[in-house]
Design an enzyme around this catalytic site. Structure first.
Site, PDB file in Angstrom:
ATOM      1  N   ARG A   1     -17.592 -38.707 -48.582  1.00  0.00           N
ATOM      2  CA  ARG A   1     -17.696 -38.822 -47.091  1.00  0.00           C
ATOM      3  C   ARG A   1     -18.973 -38.697 -46.632  1.00  0.00           C
ATOM      4  O   ARG A   1     -19.868 -38.238 -47.033  1.00  0.00           O
ATOM      5  CB  ARG A   1     -16.848 -37.442 -46.653  1.00  0.00           C
ATOM      6  CG  ARG A   1     -16.870 -37.222 -45.146  1.00  0.00           C
ATOM      7  CD  ARG A   1     -16.291 -35.840 -45.001  1.00  0.00           C
ATOM      8  NE  ARG A   1     -16.239 -35.874 -43.263  1.00  0.00           N
ATOM      9  CZ  ARG A   1     -16.902 -34.900 -42.727  1.00  0.00           C
ATOM     10  NH1 ARG A   1     -17.353 -33.727 -43.267  1.00  0.00           N
ATOM     11  NH2 ARG A   1     -17.224 -34.849 -41.440  1.00  0.00           N
TER      12      ARG A   1
ATOM     13  N   HIS B   1     -20.931 -38.090 -36.281  1.00  0.00           N
ATOM     14  CA  HIS B   1     -21.349 -36.646 -36.686  1.00  0.00           C
ATOM     15  C   HIS B   1     -22.475 -36.554 -35.882  1.00  0.00           C
ATOM     16  O   HIS B   1     -23.638 -36.421 -36.658  1.00  0.00           O
ATOM     17  CB  HIS B   1     -21.635 -36.940 -38.459  1.00  0.00           C
ATOM     18  CG  HIS B   1     -21.573 -35.682 -39.064  1.00  0.00           C
ATOM     19  ND1 HIS B   1     -20.667 -35.316 -40.040  1.00  0.00           N
ATOM     20  CD2 HIS B   1     -22.304 -34.539 -38.925  1.00  0.00           C
ATOM     21  CE1 HIS B   1     -20.810 -34.267 -40.772  1.00  0.00           C
ATOM     22  NE2 HIS B   1     -22.096 -33.691 -39.779  1.00  0.00           N
TER      23      HIS B   1
ATOM     24  N   GLU C   1     -16.475 -31.712 -36.162  1.00  0.00           N
ATOM     25  CA  GLU C   1     -16.730 -30.168 -35.828  1.00  0.00           C
ATOM     26  C   GLU C   1     -16.737 -30.289 -34.122  1.00  0.00           C
ATOM     27  O   GLU C   1     -18.043 -30.120 -33.751  1.00  0.00           O
ATOM     28  CB  GLU C   1     -17.826 -29.821 -36.538  1.00  0.00           C
ATOM     29  CG  GLU C   1     -17.570 -29.521 -38.135  1.00  0.00           C
ATOM     30  CD  GLU C   1     -18.751 -28.554 -38.871  1.00  0.00           C
ATOM     31  OE1 GLU C   1     -19.681 -28.283 -38.145  1.00  0.00           O
ATOM     32  OE2 GLU C   1     -18.609 -28.171 -40.028  1.00  0.00           O
TER      33      GLU C   1
ATOM     34  N   ASN D   1     -13.525 -28.013 -41.919  1.00  0.00           N
ATOM     35  CA  ASN D   1     -14.567 -27.502 -42.424  1.00  0.00           C
ATOM     36  C   ASN D   1     -14.718 -25.901 -42.683  1.00  0.00           C
ATOM     37  O   ASN D   1     -14.604 -25.263 -41.412  1.00  0.00           O
ATOM     38  CB  ASN D   1     -15.981 -27.900 -41.745  1.00  0.00           C
ATOM     39  CG  ASN D   1     -15.872 -29.376 -41.966  1.00  0.00           C
ATOM     40  OD1 ASN D   1     -15.297 -30.257 -42.603  1.00  0.00           O
ATOM     41  ND2 ASN D   1     -16.860 -29.961 -41.310  1.00  0.00           N
TER      42      ASN D   1
ATOM     43  N   TYR E   1     -16.865 -22.396 -44.035  1.00  0.00           N
ATOM     44  CA  TYR E   1     -17.977 -21.819 -44.533  1.00  0.00           C
ATOM     45  C   TYR E   1     -18.006 -20.356 -44.759  1.00  0.00           C
ATOM     46  O   TYR E   1     -18.287 -19.790 -45.857  1.00  0.00           O
ATOM     47  CB  TYR E   1     -19.180 -22.152 -44.112  1.00  0.00           C
ATOM     48  CG  TYR E   1     -19.500 -23.707 -44.003  1.00  0.00           C
ATOM     49  CD1 TYR E   1     -20.520 -24.148 -45.228  1.00  0.00           C
ATOM     50  CD2 TYR E   1     -19.063 -24.643 -43.287  1.00  0.00           C
ATOM     51  CE1 TYR E   1     -20.656 -25.314 -45.271  1.00  0.00           C
ATOM     52  CE2 TYR E   1     -19.627 -25.964 -43.383  1.00  0.00           C
ATOM     53  CZ  TYR E   1     -20.141 -26.405 -44.232  1.00  0.00           C
ATOM     54  OH  TYR E   1     -20.611 -27.661 -44.650  1.00  0.00           O
TER      55      TYR E   1
ATOM     56  N   GLU F   1     -15.623 -30.062 -45.551  1.00  0.00           N
ATOM     57  CA  GLU F   1     -16.897 -29.569 -45.970  1.00  0.00           C
ATOM     58  C   GLU F   1     -16.477 -28.162 -46.426  1.00  0.00           C
ATOM     59  O   GLU F   1     -15.735 -27.381 -45.663  1.00  0.00           O
ATOM     60  CB  GLU F   1     -17.915 -29.629 -44.566  1.00  0.00           C
ATOM     61  CG  GLU F   1     -18.466 -30.834 -44.311  1.00  0.00           C
ATOM     62  CD  GLU F   1     -19.362 -30.599 -43.219  1.00  0.00           C
ATOM     63  OE1 GLU F   1     -19.957 -29.519 -42.820  1.00  0.00           O
ATOM     64  OE2 GLU F   1     -19.593 -31.595 -42.613  1.00  0.00           O
TER      65      GLU F   1
END
Ligand SMILES: *[C@@H]1O[C@H](CO)[C@@H](O)[C@H](O)[C@H]1NC(C)=O
Ligand SMILES: *[C@@H]1O[C@H](CO)[C@@H](O)[C@H](O)[C@H]1NC(C)=O
Ligand SMILES: *[C@@H]1O[C@H](CO)[C@@H](O)[C@H](O)[C@H]1NC(C)=O
Length: 899
Positions: A85, A130, A175, A312, A314, A359
């Protein structure tokens, strides 16, 4: 699933066809910021503005990926992923953001990248946006100007047309929450706008959603049938309710997710409009609504514009999450289970969508290639993703690691390192080096998850006839002391009495301190417990100051001796054989005060006087003696680190002196028994050492193997080598301490030498070897120049996910048993302690797992490896006083109600 199982490891595989992927983004890696006709983006402008980025760093060169297609594709190939990606830089293709001019060099670059990926069988996954908006568009209002919707659609259309025949996955925006809030709300990201945080982020978001929907409809109309799918990548922290049983906390957590993620996902996956709770929340803040409103036509256009859910993830929020490990950058705390909960939330909230994790990763603050933290991170997070897929039925189709290589981490510059490959930014060539995590990720992909290893498969079979089944305690941990009266029935003060009564040395609830399990008064109850468990042996220790209150034989406490006789007689009457430890750390305090306890040679003969009494008194009934319990612990923790009694801090010196006196005291005690008691009493004398098992942290580095060997020699060889190999310390230990002592300007080695006479006294003084084992560590090469941490620099430097020092690593005990046999000789071994801390009162299922899995590995050592293991002693019979940790850790097979 049950809450208690939250952190359990789950073995299993992802479904066939699962997409493993790795990601980057254009501005973070490409460099070539103005090469070959590229236009400027808002990130060029932002990073060229001093003070915006840590150290004023820029992405001008970054990883220089614009010039390194071949290198990057090779990295992708090494990982073995099915997808890569990356993002397209809008202004590299359309320098002013509009289709009025196409920069062919930019198109060529992406064509070359895409074709190279296809050539190695990797699917490109392309993100259109992005974060690097063409600056020319920003100059006319950027994402706040509604015309950006058409500009984005034209750009996307061009990409679909130009690259789409080779692209199966498109991501419109990455995002949007970060774009809008960080870029247009607080302004820490490009374009750095923070003048109207109550309006601008909502306006930007509104245009992003419309731009996304428009591009989706274009794709749907003209390309979809022939090409692949398209979606938007959204992000959120998982929000854990502070109290999951409190409905208002649950609601607050839900509100958090709706306002970060639902803001975008609700229009796209539900009804074309913002979530009610977000509308209410935003609009309540001011009389005039700051949340723009979609028309009915727009809602229809927006709803249903995603072929999959791209997420995504985290970290998690609830500050701080208890037990979470803080990583770099500081917004990232490691909470693997948050990933599973987030996936389940998405599944429920959006009607079981197809999900791709686009991600997930962790940063480190240093550029090391030996990145155990990242290995652990991926292992834990991907395992949680597996649970969501396999146990919870979430339709998870792919996983993407962030990031392929170290890169420009936005306003943090090059500080945080997120890469699977290290990039040397000081070298103009920007060389890439595989990190340990890249090798781990590759293995994980090849296994398509976590198959149960043959190593961990259970075997069936019986333990040898006459195998000793036992459980253990020690005197100080279970007996009874009366506050103020150190002499109940004449007992003397021990060093642990002093330590534990000194405020601050024990994390303890003082009210139990003087009582512990009260076994001094309840030994008959203890015997009943042992009987009902069916053990053949009970390992307990004698309290030296209970027998000799001042340490020497000037005063003999007959009440103490009577107590042990009663205990032993009770055991024998119940058919349980006593296995007695002579020294389990509770030195008479008088000896510590008189001459410093174990650091003085005077201790040797006093110990022998004490054991002589014990042999004489109890030897007719006791056939198995352990002179010392865990010399490593009481010397290092007591005399070097100072965290155990007698709390002396003199690292690199006192523990070696104490160790030497211990060895000689042990040897003399053994010789005494051999000369005077053995023929009559017919018992055995041995010693118990503790040892973790160690594995090299990096299996590809010789220095880590060397470190592992040193760890084991410092742990076990220190005592076992003299006793069983040749009377002397292991060479590795002698050489290492000598070298360090010399480097620190010492005249001689801090490890005291043993004379020839001492060596021959020590050599051969154990009829068996008692092994206490709990866990396995990873060893690696470190070097601290001072003598502090001489031991720690060699060992226990393990990074674990979780809170406890005690990680169950069942195969470790088998490897350790084999190591002992190979290193110190094929002699009888008793496992004199092994057990697990688990705090539920009754439902200690982790302890059950621990015993079951460890005993199976012991059985393998006996049956498959022919290690001469004679017995197994579970630690501990009951919850007790866990030394410096007080009464908190619970190791007991029986629960004790200290209240
Ligand atoms: C960044 O640049 C500004 C302006 O030139 C300067 O004041 C600041 O000290 C620089 N910061 C660093 C870390 O070099
Ligand atoms: C929005 O963009 C258009 C051109 O696409 C421009 O004419 C207009 O002035 C811009 N609006 C603002 C507020 O800058
Ligand atoms: C025994 O210990 C006591 C108390 O420390 C001391 O006064 C005495 O001298 C010692 N006796 C011998 C024989 O060492």
């Amino acid at each position: 699933t049950v809450a208690r199982e939250r952190d359990d490891f789950h073995y299993g595989n992802f479904p066939e066809g699962f997409k493993w992927s790795v990601s980057t983004s254009a501005y973070q890696i490409e460099g070539g910021w103005n090469a070959d006709g590229k236009g400027e983006s808002i990130w060029d402008t932002f990073s060229h503005t001093p003070g915006k980025i840590a150290n004023n760093e820029t992405g001008d060169v970054a990883c220089d990926s614009y010039h390194k297609v071949k290198e990057d594709v090779n990295l992708v190939k090494m990982l073995g992923v099915q997808q890569y990606r990356f993002s397209i830089s809008w202004s590299r293709i359309f320098p002013d953001g509009t289709t009025s001019y196409v920069n062919q060099a930019g198109v060529d670059y992406y064509n070359s990248l895409i074709d190279s990926l296809l050539k190695i069988g990797v699917e490109p996954v392309v993100t259109l946006y992005h974060w690097d908006l063409p600056q020319a568009l920003e100059d006319i209002g950027g994402l706040l100007n509604e015309t950006v919707v058409d500009r984005f659609n034209e750009y996307a259309d061009f990409c679909f047309k130009t690259f789409g025949n080779r692209i199966k996955f498109w991501i419109t925006f990455n995002e949007p929450y970060v774009i809008t809030w960080l870029g247009y709300g607080i302004g820490v990201f490009a374009p750095g706008i923070n003048s109207s945080p109550g309006e601008a982020p909502y306006q930007a978001a509104h245009n992003i959603i419309k731009a996304h929907a428009k591009a989706y409809r274009t794709y749907e109309k003209f390309y979809k049938g022939k090409q692949g799918g398209i979606g938007m990548t959204m992000s959120t922290e998982w929000a854990e309710p502070k109290d999951p049983n409190n409905p208002s906390d649950v609601e607050a957590a839900d509100r958090f997710l709706q306002s970060i993620l639902g803001w975008f996902a609700h229009p796209i996956f539900k009804n074309g409009d913002y979530p009610e709770v977000v509308k209410k929340q935003v609009n309540e803040r001011r009389t005039q609504s700051r949340l723009p409103v979609f028309t009915d036509a727009e809602k229809v256009e927006i709803a249903g514009t995603a072929d999959f859910f791209a997420i995504n993830g985290y970290t998690s929020r609830l500050e701080p999450i208890p037990g979470a490990i803080q990583a770099t950058p500081d917004w990232l705390q490691i909470v693997p289970w948050g990933m599973r909960r987030l996936l389940n939330w998405l599944d429920r909230e959006y009607g079981h969508p197809t999900i791709y994790i686009t991600e997930n990763g962790v940063g480190t603050s240093d550029a090391t290639v030996d990145d155990q933290i990242r290995v652990n991170f991926y292992k834990a997070y991907i395992n949680e993703a597996l649970k969501a897929q396999q146990l919870d039925g979430v339709d998870l189709r792919g996983y993407t690691a962030w990031s392929l290589m170290d890169n420009f981490e936005w306003n943090s510059g090059y500080g945080p390192r997120f890469g699977l490959f290290e990039v040397d930014f000081n070298d103009a060539m920007r060389p890439r080096t595989p990190k340990r995590s890249s090798i781990y990720y590759n293995q994980l992909i090849r296994n398509n998850g976590f198959p149960l290893l043959q190593r961990d498969e259970r075997i069936t079979g019986d333990f040898p006839l006459n195998f000793i089944w036992a459980t253990a305690t020690s005197s100080y941990q279970v007996q009874h002391y009366i506050e103020g009266g150190w002499n109940e029935d004449g007992k003397g003060l021990g060093i642990w009495d002093v330590t534990s009564h000194t405020p601050g040395l024990i994390s303890v609830r003082y009210k139990y301190l003087y009582v512990a399990c009260d076994s001094y008064h309840k030994f008959d109850v203890d015997i009943e417990l042992l009987s009902s468990m069916g053990v053949s042996h009970y390992r307990f220790s004698l309290s030296w100051p209970r027998i000799l209150p001042s340490g020497n034989r000037t005063t003999i406490n007959h009440a103490g001796i009577a107590y042990y006789h009663a205990l032993i007689d009770g055991l024998l009457a119940a058919g349980i054989e006593p296995m007695v430890t002579l020294y389990h750390w509770d030195l008479p305090n008088a000896l510590q005060e008189e001459f410093g306890g174990w650091v003085s040679p005077d201790i040797q003969d006093l110990f022998v006087e004490y054991v002589d009494i014990c042999f004489k008194e109890f030897g007719p009934k006791v056939k198995r003696w352990i002179t010392f319990n865990e010399p490593w612990v009481f010397t290092v923790l007591g005399y070097a680190d100072g965290v155990h009694s007698p709390n002396i801090k003199d690292p690199g010196r006192s523990e070696y002196q104490a160790g030497k006196n211990m060895l000689l005291a042990h040897a003399k005690a053994y010789r005494l028994y051999e000369a005077q008691y053995k023929a009559v009493q017919n018992g055995e004398v041995g010693i118990t050492c503790n040892s973790d098992w160690s594995e090299p942290r990096n299996q590809y580095r010789q220095v880590d193997y060397d470190a592992t060997n040193r760890v084991m020699q410092f742990f076990l060889g220190w005592f076992m080598h003299p006793i069983w190999v040749n009377g002397d310390y292991p060479d590795v230990m002698k050489e290492y301490v000598a070298k360090r002592s010399a480097a620190q300007g010492e005249a001689s080695s801090r490890l005291p030498e043993l004379t020839a006479q001492e060596k021959s006294l020590i050599f051969g003084t154990a009829d068996f070897f008692g092994l206490n084992h709990y866990t396995t560590n990873l060893a690696y090469e470190t070097f601290s120049p001072d003598r502090i941490n001489e031991h720690n620099s060699l060992q226990i430097k393990i990074y674990v996910i979780g809170s406890s020092w005690l990680r169950p690593v069942p195969y470790g005990i088998r490897r350790l048993l084999n190591y002992i046999k190979a290193e110190f000789g094929d002699r009888p071994i008793w496992i004199s302690e092994n057990g697990f801390e688990d705090n539920p009162i009754y439902d200690d299922y982790k302890r059950i797992f621990y015993y079951k899995s460890h005993l199976n590995e012991v059985l393998k050592a006996i049956k498959l490896d022919n290690v001469d293991v004679r017995g197994y002693c579970a630690w501990s019979l009951m919850d007790n006083f866990e030394w410096a940790s007080g009464f908190t850790p619970k190791f007991g097979i029986y629960y004790v109600d200290f209240e």
